[in-house]
Enzyme design. Structure first.
Site, PDB file in Angstrom:
ATOM      1  CG  HIS A 247       0.092   0.012   2.465  1.00  0.00           C
ATOM      2  ND1 HIS A 247       0.444   1.341   3.442  1.00  0.00           N
ATOM      3  CD2 HIS A 247       0.400  -1.277   3.035  1.00  0.00           C
ATOM      4  CE1 HIS A 247       1.374   0.644   4.391  1.00  0.00           C
ATOM      5  NE2 HIS A 247       0.694  -0.742   4.452  1.00  0.00           N
ATOM      6  CG  ASP A 248      -0.469   4.193   1.938  1.00  0.00           C
ATOM      7  OD1 ASP A 248      -1.400   4.658   1.426  1.00  0.00           O
ATOM      8  OD2 ASP A 248      -0.164   3.882   2.630  1.00  0.00           O
ATOM      9  N   GLY A 265       5.278  -1.010   2.025  1.00  0.00           N
ATOM     10  CA  GLY A 265       4.392   0.041   2.392  1.00  0.00           C
ATOM     11  C   GLY A 265       5.762   1.492   1.921  1.00  0.00           C
TER      12      GLY A 265
END
Length: 318
Positions: A247-248, A265
């Site tokens: 994520h991100d 992440g």
């Protein structure tokens, strides 16, 4: 010169297009027009016969300007119509080039494709595909079978989903925006819910992808952990089998991630980075453009641009 002039006069008398017998480019037609009128230094203008490329001659209702683009407001310019006879009448190839067949949906997918989904012309949907009501599928995209497009997904034109590829998630209201010309391999998962313990479904994440990416088999790309972040993939990247993008993550353009690479992440990769096989990058690390990470490297700190790193823990080697 007189022979060319006589030829033009005869074509005008017969109502035929000059472009059918001469060089088809608009600029070349304008150059010939200047020569016919007495020299190359004269202003370039379209021949009168080309200014009105009428339906009577070839049935074409389109026109091009000197730059080769379609004319606006009904203005007609010089164009090579490439006329063909079809079913007893003359048909302009430019007039028929925009005709794209309607979406082709396999009979086993007709009950699982939601009627509210936006499916543009030329889309091919194979067997046993599931498409949600909020999906938008661009022109010419191919779903080869056993694919799932769930949630708010916007899929660009000319993309290809091999068997088993999944895009989006129905667990929240996050958005997945994908450009054109992307290829998704067997059983990859793109834009699914992130693996973050602090994730709140009321604040869904998002994913944005550019054009021309090659996402191979069993790749996992997670959406962002909240609405204030975006998992971003650039254009022209190659993600080989079993790559994980957390994520991100922000990925630049034209990067190569070899098999089994793991990006945790909030990792940031520049452009043209080469990540070797089975390489792991820890959370919030930054890797500069044109860096090369050797296979099996464990990266726990930032990597400057233009360097080679390798080892556990990774250190600069050159």
């Amino acid at each position: 010169r007189s022979r060319q002039a006589r030829r033009g006069q005869s074509m005008r008398a017969e109502g035929r297009c000059r472009c059918a017998a001469e060089d088809p480019t608009p600029m070349a037609t304008a150059n010939r027009s200047a020569r016919f009128r007495g020299g190359a230094n004269r202003p370039r203008a379209l021949p009168k016969t080309a200014q009105h490329h009428s339906r009577r001659s070839c049935g074409c209702s389109r026109g091009l300007g000197l730059d080769g683009r379609e004319a606006k407001g009904g203005a007609i310019g010089s164009l090579s119509c490439g006329r063909t006879r079809r079913r007893g009448r003359i048909v302009c190839s430019l007039a028929s080039s925009d005709t794209v067949e309607a979406p082709a949906i396999h009979e086993t997918s007709r009950q699982t494709v939601h009627p509210a989904a936006v499916i543009e012309k030329g889309v091919q949907i194979g067997p046993f595909c599931v498409i949600g009501p909020s999906a938008i599928i661009g022109r010419g995209t191919k779903l080869l079978g056993n694919n799932c497009i769930a949630g708010k997904v916007s899929l660009g034109a000319e993309c290809t989903l091999l068997h088993g590829a999944t895009i989006g998630s129905c667990e929240d209201d996050g958005t997945v925006t994908i450009g054109s010309g992307n290829r998704f391999g067997h059983y990859c998962s793109v834009g699914v819910r992130c693996a973050d313990l602090k994730y709140n479904p009321s604040d869904p994440g998002h994913l944005r992808m550019g054009d021309g990416n090659d996402v191979r088999e069993y790749v996992g790309i997670h959406a962002s952990s909240s609405g204030k972040f975006v998992t971003e993939i650039g254009s022209g990247n190659l993600l080989m089998g079993t790559v994980h993008v957390g994520h991100d993550v922000r990925l630049g353009d034209q990067n190569v991630l070899a098999n089994g690479s793991l990006l945790a992440g909030h990792v940031v990769l520049g452009n043209r980075v080469v990540v070797g096989g089975a390489c792991a990058i820890a959370q919030r690390c930054w890797v500069g453009s044109y860096a090369m990470l050797g296979g099996g490297s464990m990266v726990e700190r930032d990597v400057p641009p233009y360097v080679r790193v390798q080892g556990d823990r990774a250190r600069i080697r050159g």
